[in-house]
Design an enzyme around this catalytic site. Structure first.
Site, mmCIF file in Angstrom:
data_model
loop_
_atom_site.group_PDB
_atom_site.id
_atom_site.type_symbol
_atom_site.label_atom_id
_atom_site.label_comp_id
_atom_site.label_asym_id
_atom_site.label_seq_id
_atom_site.Cartn_x
_atom_site.Cartn_y
_atom_site.Cartn_z
ATOM 1 N N GLU A 196 3.916 -8.162 -4.908
ATOM 2 C CA GLU A 196 3.848 -9.085 -3.769
ATOM 3 C C GLU A 196 4.909 -10.181 -3.894
ATOM 4 O O GLU A 196 4.605 -11.372 -3.741
ATOM 5 C CB GLU A 196 2.443 -9.680 -3.647
ATOM 6 C CG GLU A 196 1.394 -8.626 -3.333
ATOM 7 C CD GLU A 196 0.042 -9.202 -2.905
ATOM 8 O OE1 GLU A 196 -0.217 -10.393 -3.146
ATOM 9 O OE2 GLU A 196 -0.744 -8.449 -2.303
ATOM 10 N N GLU A 273 -2.704 -1.569 -1.803
ATOM 11 C CA GLU A 273 -3.953 -2.265 -2.098
ATOM 12 C C GLU A 273 -4.782 -2.275 -0.829
ATOM 13 O O GLU A 273 -4.504 -3.043 0.091
ATOM 14 C CB GLU A 273 -3.691 -3.710 -2.562
ATOM 15 C CG GLU A 273 -3.057 -3.774 -3.932
ATOM 16 C CD GLU A 273 -2.960 -5.199 -4.483
ATOM 17 O OE1 GLU A 273 -3.644 -6.102 -3.945
ATOM 18 O OE2 GLU A 273 -2.189 -5.390 -5.445
#
Ligand SMILES: *[C@@H]1O[C@H](CO)[C@@H](O)[C@H](O)[C@H]1NC(C)=O
Ligand SMILES: *[C@@H]1O[C@H](CO)[C@@H](O)[C@H](O)[C@H]1NC(C)=O
Ligand SMILES: *[C@@H]1O[C@H](CO)[C@@H](O)[C@H](O)[C@H]1NC(C)=O
Ligand SMILES: *[C@@H]1O[C@H](CO)[C@@H](O)[C@H](O)[C@H]1NC(C)=O
Ligand SMILES: *[C@@H]1O[C@H](CO)[C@@H](O)[C@H](O)[C@H]1NC(C)=O
Ligand SMILES: *[C@@H]1O[C@H](CO)[C@@H](O)[C@H](O)[C@H]1NC(C)=O
Ligand SMILES: *[C@@H]1O[C@H](CO)[C@@H](O)[C@H](O)[C@H]1NC(C)=O
Ligand SMILES: *[C@@H]1O[C@H](CO)[C@@H](O)[C@H](O)[C@H]1NC(C)=O
Ligand SMILES: *[C@@H]1O[C@H](CO)[C@@H](O)[C@H](O)[C@H]1NC(C)=O
Ligand SMILES: *[C@@H]1O[C@H](CO)[C@@H](O)[C@H](O)[C@H]1NC(C)=O
Ligand SMILES: *[C@@H]1O[C@H](CO)[C@@H](O)[C@H](O)[C@H]1NC(C)=O
Ligand SMILES: *[C@@H]1O[C@H](CO)[C@@H](O)[C@H](O)[C@H]1NC(C)=O
Length: 662
Positions: A196, A273
């Site tokens: 991320e 995710e």
């Protein structure tokens, strides 16, 4: 009757045996190519594959249960397991590694090669996410705290010193990992680069390219990818056209996957995710973080229908052992007021609980996989999960006051001013203090009446003040005490030390590091712990301290001496010890911490987790693997006041502790 049963069983087995295993399906005829994303669907070794992966972090689950949990993943019909790799556990001190036999307190949790091989034995492929930064609600996002001791180092950037440390660590890690890649006959089909990175809002393609180069220099040849919450950050954290982009989300599957396909056309789509549930920060209401099974199921169905591959994060609930919990909140970097530590439990409300039980989300997953995944392979039986046991209450009889430990602590460090944990010259290669509490002691103080202590800046993160061994703070009894003296929210905090004048007094400031931020903007990673600014008494800066690092290492915990009977009305920080017998077969249990206030629990020397009466977590999961046949020892370090008994529980307890008012 019994003949018929045997006959029926055989039929079922024969039928199941007809199906190939995952590996037979994808590798019979030899391995020619690895995972490819160069078409709108993945191919592995030239065959179409929908990756159905479950997140399971080996370092968060006792190794005794690795095989059980991997089999539960496979039995649900998943073909892949995903794990992060935590740099801060694998290189606890600069240049000192632990991959399963390095002698750290986490040693037994760290044999990553064994875990990866076991995944293959259990017929699963592996997605590996080695960071270097992993977020994961894990202390400092997996970065080692000793990096903070290096002046001017810029974490998660193209800084040459930072990259030098990444390269050294990755060389050590990838030497172990490279032989386990799919095209070398192992289970790892792809690797994630960073994590991320878009959330840092520090768009830096050169940093990501430097990392890619380190992977490739160490013979990592499988597919590489990035993952980000794309509707928030777009391709800020990606290398479009160079690395596969994947998406992180828990709702609006089509919106997220459409965005993914805008950013990269004609590539395989994957939710890296898909959040199955959520985690808890301290002071939060556990029920507010739960995700209903219907919502879980409908979004998962949207992903599979899209069609896309998926990694269910988390599939297996787990634990932030000891001091390894991370923390959230945007304002954290230079200003500690927004600190929001995660709790010890990382159950996550997913398909499998922290204790290994299957939830309704497990069944929902099984149902959707059989509906949407066309490649049928042979699946194992679901392993049984033994119930937890509740041991008898144990009367607490043994105690050591923290002040006694401080008094007798050898080799106190002398320092003109207070300094953060990271800057202590202790541990191999001067790596500083890695875990626990730090004590700043000032002796020979002559105090005026109403002497006022002032700590400049923010305390990082909780301070107990002892004057001549007596606790000056008041007890934590209600939620908004956290806005007052002793806690991280208050800027330039003050407390009156004594009403009467005192000569030759001893002052101890005991500071608990409650965890570093694991998330956020690039400038939020400068997180020193302990006291970093000046301390004053009556407007005069206090100099010449003795510093005592209380790391609570296993060897130290097991070696503590000076236990005595619990002193009456002992208000203040102290350690309490109890023992109890466990017999074979050893079973899981929970330590009930509802009657305690604040501190940590230690089992047979290993720091199990944190106690915090403001909740939400009121029981600590204690897996059988941390118990021994015969006598077991629990030590609780309590900051304020201990109850009379140590109690156990059969399951989690969520809410506030019995000593706290909302
Ligand atoms: C997408 O990929 C396929 C096969 O890999 C190719 O035939 C097609 O031209 C590609 N389309 C675009 C828009 O690139
Ligand atoms: C692979 O999947 C694509 C897209 O669904 C399909 O067109 C193709 O026929 C599949 N190939 C095989 C061998 O099943
Ligand atoms: C210290 O770091 C060096 C690498 O610079 C390493 O070789 C050594 O093993 C480390 N550990 C100790 C205890 O010196
Ligand atoms: C899903 O995401 C898309 C793309 O951002 C957005 O346009 C749409 O409104 C979202 N839908 C929902 C239900 O949130
Ligand atoms: C937690 O939230 C639930 C539902 O929102 C509510 O019923 C419960 O009273 C709350 N508990 C506390 C301690 O705030
Ligand atoms: C700070 O606390 C976290 C979480 O407890 C721990 O993992 C980390 O190593 C600590 N850092 C220092 C410098 O003590
Ligand atoms: C710290 O951050 C909080 C929240 O953003 C803010 O209210 C406070 O003023 C900040 N304190 C300082 C000293 O900057
Ligand atoms: C899941 O399914 C099994 C059998 O199919 C059933 O026994 C079990 O009760 C279900 N679990 C939940 C939590 O619904
Ligand atoms: C001052 O206190 C210390 C203990 O902290 C003691 O050892 C010392 O004798 C005291 N000195 C005087 C002058 O009382
Ligand atoms: C400390 O400084 C403040 C503000 O300058 C002043 O009001 C106070 O009287 C001083 N305290 C002492 C004990 O000198
Ligand atoms: C155990 O304690 C003894 C003295 O009490 C000390 O000499 C020894 O160094 C300690 N060992 C460890 C591992 O802390
Ligand atoms: C544990 O068992 C041993 C022998 O079986 C016994 O002597 C001891 O008292 C027991 N301890 C506790 C705490 O029950």
């Amino acid at each position: 009757m019994s003949k018929l049963l045997i006959f029926v069983t055989c039929l079922v087995v024969v039928f199941a045996d007809d199906l190939p295993t995952n590996y037979e399906y994808y590798t019979s005829g030899g391995i020619l190519t690895g995972l490819s994303a160069d078409q709108p669907y993945f191919q592995l070794n030239g065959k179409n594959i929908t990756i159905i992966s479950g997140a399971f972090h080996y370092f968060r689950v006792h190794p005794m249960y690795w095989r059980d949990r991997l089999r539960k993943i496979r039995a649900a019909g998943l073909n892949t397991v995903e794990t992060y790799v935590p740099w801060n556990l694998h290189e606890p001190y600069y240049g000192v590694y632990d991959f399963g036999s390095g002698g750290s307190d986490f040693e037994e949790f760290l044999d990553v090669a064994k875990f990866v091989k076991m995944a293959q034995e259990e017929d699963l492929f592996v997605l590996l996410r080695p960071g270097p930064y992993i977020c994961s609600e894990w202390e400092f996002g997996g970065l080692p705290s000793w990096l903070l001791g290096i002046p001017n180092l810029k974490l998660r950037t193209n800084d040459v010193v930072y990259l030098k440390h990444v390269a050294q660590y990755f060389h050590a890690l990838f030497t172990i990992i490279a032989p386990l890649q799919f095209t070398n006959g192992g289970p790892i089909i792809a690797f994630q680069v960073e994590n991320e990175y878009g959330n840092t809002w520090n768009h830096d393609p050169d940093y990501l390219r430097s990392l890619v180069q380190i992977f490739r220099n160490n013979d990592i040849n499988e597919l590489l990818y990035t993952s980000d919450p794309l509707l928030d950050v777009g391709d800020q954290g990606a290398l479009p056209g160079e690395l596969l982009i994947t998406a992180n989300f828990n709702k609006n599957a089509s919106g997220n996957l459409n965005k993914l396909n805008e950013l990269q056309s004609n590539k395989s789509s994957m939710a890296m995710e898909y959040w199955s549930g959520w985690f808890d920060h301290i002071t939060e209401n556990h029920t507010d973080n739960l995700v209903p099974v219907e919502r879980y199921k409908s979004v998962l169905e949207d992903i599979l229908k899209y069609p896309a591959s998926v990694n269910i994060y988390m599939f297996i609930g787990s634990t932030n052992w000891g001091f390894t919990n991370g923390a959230g909140d945007g304002t954290y970097g230079l200003n500690n007021s927004g600190l929001s530590p995660s709790v010890t439990s990382y159950d996550y409300d997913g398909p499998v609980t922290e204790q290994g039980q299957l939830t309704a989300k497990y069944n929902a997953t099984v149902e959707l996989i059989s509906k949407y995944v066309t490649v049928k392979t042979r699946l194992p039986e679901v392993p049984e999960t033994p119930e937890a046991v509740v041991y008898d209450d144990v009367k607490i009889q043994e105690q050591i006051l923290l002040s006694e430990i401080i008094d007798s602590f050898p080799n106190k460090i002398k320092s003109p001013s207070v300094m953060p944990m990271e800057q202590l010259s202790i541990n191999p290669n001067n790596s500083g203090q890695n875990f626990g509490y730090i004590v700043y002691r000032k002796t020979h103080l002559n105090l005026l009446p109403n002497a006022l202590l002032k700590i400049n800046g923010y305390v990082r993160d909780h301070v107990l003040v002892l004057l001549n061994g007596k606790l000056v703070n008041s007890m934590l009894t209600k939620l908004n005490d956290l806005d007052g003296f002793g806690y991280w929210r208050l800027l330039d905090s003050t407390i009156t030390l004594t009403k009467e004048p005192l000569i030759n007094a001893t002052l101890d400031l005991i500071v608990e590091n409650m965890s570093r931020n694991n998330f956020g903007l690039i400038n939020q990673f400068q997180q020193f712990k302990g006291l970093i600014d000046d301390v004053y008494i009556d407007n005069n800066t206090v100099y010449n301290w003795e510093i005592i690092p209380l790391e609570f290492k296993k060897s130290w915990n097991k070696n503590l001496t000076g236990w005595h009977n619990v002193k009456d009305s002992s208000f203040g920080p102290a350690l309490y010890r109890v023992s109890f017998n466990a017999s074979s077969p050893l079973r899981d249990t929970y330590i009930n911490v509802q009657d305690w206030n604040m501190g940590i629990a230690i089992i047979n020397g290993f720091v199990l987790g944190r106690i915090f009466s403001v909740g939400p977590q009121q029981a600590l999961y204690l897996p059988a693997g941390l118990l021994e046949e015969g006598v077991n020892e629990i030590i609780i370090f309590e900051h304020f006041m201990a109850p009379e008994y140590l109690k156990f529980s059969k399951e989690h307890i969520w809410g506030y502790g019995s000593n706290i008012q909302a």
